[in-house]
Design an enzyme around this catalytic site. Sequence first.
Site, mmCIF file in Angstrom:
data_model
loop_
_atom_site.group_PDB
_atom_site.id
_atom_site.type_symbol
_atom_site.label_atom_id
_atom_site.label_comp_id
_atom_site.label_asym_id
_atom_site.label_seq_id
_atom_site.Cartn_x
_atom_site.Cartn_y
_atom_site.Cartn_z
ATOM 1 N N ASP A 92 47.860 22.729 45.549
ATOM 2 C CA ASP A 92 49.167 23.111 45.030
ATOM 3 C C ASP A 92 50.127 21.969 45.385
ATOM 4 O O ASP A 92 49.918 21.230 46.339
ATOM 5 C CB ASP A 92 49.613 24.462 45.594
ATOM 6 C CG ASP A 92 50.760 25.067 44.779
ATOM 7 O OD1 ASP A 92 51.223 24.414 43.815
ATOM 8 O OD2 ASP A 92 51.210 26.179 45.109
ATOM 9 N N ASP A 267 44.224 32.533 43.243
ATOM 10 C CA ASP A 267 44.148 32.234 44.673
ATOM 11 C C ASP A 267 45.048 33.230 45.372
ATOM 12 O O ASP A 267 46.018 33.701 44.777
ATOM 13 C CB ASP A 267 44.674 30.824 44.986
ATOM 14 C CG ASP A 267 46.190 30.797 45.017
ATOM 15 O OD1 ASP A 267 46.802 30.788 43.932
ATOM 16 O OD2 ASP A 267 46.766 30.855 46.120
ATOM 17 N N CYS A 305 27.406 45.595 50.791
ATOM 18 C CA CYS A 305 27.750 44.179 50.938
ATOM 19 C C CYS A 305 26.612 43.412 51.605
ATOM 20 O O CYS A 305 25.919 43.929 52.477
ATOM 21 C CB CYS A 305 29.026 44.049 51.753
ATOM 22 S SG CYS A 305 29.568 42.342 51.945
ATOM 23 N N CYS A 307 27.161 40.379 53.178
ATOM 24 C CA CYS A 307 27.650 39.380 54.136
ATOM 25 C C CYS A 307 27.000 39.627 55.497
ATOM 26 O O CYS A 307 26.506 40.723 55.756
ATOM 27 C CB CYS A 307 29.178 39.398 54.216
ATOM 28 S SG CYS A 307 29.875 40.644 55.318
ATOM 29 N N CYS A 310 28.211 42.745 57.454
ATOM 30 C CA CYS A 310 27.701 44.045 56.984
ATOM 31 C C CYS A 310 26.207 44.195 57.242
ATOM 32 O O CYS A 310 25.704 45.298 57.422
ATOM 33 C CB CYS A 310 28.029 44.236 55.509
ATOM 34 S SG CYS A 310 29.802 44.415 55.241
ATOM 35 N N HIS A 336 33.891 39.164 55.594
ATOM 36 C CA HIS A 336 33.589 40.247 54.669
ATOM 37 C C HIS A 336 34.544 40.248 53.475
ATOM 38 O O HIS A 336 34.107 40.344 52.321
ATOM 39 C CB HIS A 336 33.625 41.610 55.373
ATOM 40 C CG HIS A 336 33.599 42.722 54.392
ATOM 41 N ND1 HIS A 336 32.437 43.117 53.758
ATOM 42 C CD2 HIS A 336 34.609 43.452 53.841
ATOM 43 C CE1 HIS A 336 32.729 44.059 52.881
ATOM 44 N NE2 HIS A 336 34.045 44.276 52.904
#
Length: 373
Positions: A92, A267, A305, A307, A310, A336
Amino acid sequence: MAVRFELLTTDPTGARAGILHTRRGSFPTPMFMPVATHAAFRHLGTEEVQETGASILLANTYHLMLRPGAEVFKRFGGIHPFMQWDGGILTDSGGFQIFSLPEDRLITEKGAHFRSFHDNSRQLLSPESSIAMQQAINSDIMMVLDVCIDSRTDEAGTREAMERTHRWAVRSLEAKTKHDTGQALFGIVQGGVYPNLRDESSAFLTKLPFDGFAIGGLAVGESKAERETMTARATASLPTDKPRYLMGVGTPTDLIEAVLRGVDMFDCIIPTKMAQQGYAYTFGGLVRISRTAYRLDDTPLDAECDCYVCKRYTRGYLQHLVRGRHHLGSRMLSVHNVRHYQKLMGRIRAGILSGTYDQVARELKAAIATPKD
Ligand code: GUN
Ligand code: ZN
């Protein structure tokens, strides 16, 4: 062409699935870009974010020009080797930050004059210096310096900011063209909550050879309904063959809604900010992990999930970390949540590609709205 957008499908709702081809690889859209403002993610290592499946990250010119500064990026060959990220990077411009600077700033046609909060040195952020800094950072996608104002500004004030944004967009493009590094450059549509100004802004910017278009000036004080109306208004007048990026938005529901209105890129700091406050996103709703009910809960945070949090840890353990204010708690919830956002984009994209996004969006919104507390 520094980036090329390949539109695969536009479904009946107007939602788009595509591929953004960049010099760092080709990435599926709609996409969510995690935020690494200072060339570092909050709580997360570069590798952890890479493992969530994120393909492009967002960093910020304003912060990086003040520290570590252009010469560091030049010395290290740019931000990718510096932070060991080999995916795409979008910077940005600093436009959003200069308008929340303290009182002693001076914003003129030339740019924003202010003092560094690190060493009080005089700084100028102009369209040209923003491009020069983004070239030193060597991001893959640069943004023009724009004038971002509060959504509650009156029409005359909003027009003034929009017209300066347009003049700065022309100067940014000239600065890039003078010294072309092969980095992409996106224009930013402004115009606040005024439909006529949004149309005018799109009409002006789309005549210029930008690689993509961002929708700016949203999530800065307007209502959810105004935000959705302005998003739809902006995308309606943008070319179909260029990517559309809605800056700084938002919650899972915001993303689902914006995709319905034809947005390709997002974003937001929400997944990591919410993690820091002890919240986890799941496809069954938001989980506040500090709730007493989870103290003895030996199930995963989100059974669906994949990840590592998890797969290995329980809600009871996460509650223990969060209640004890251990950094590890924020870190695990961040892993997560960032993974959840990638999964969400995957489900959205699959819905668009199979022509069922209308239904997928309704189901996702209904499930997310289910109160957990
Ligand atoms: N991030 C969120 N909104 C904006 C905006 O309007 N302009 C810029 N440059 N960044 C943003
Ligand atoms: Zn998880």
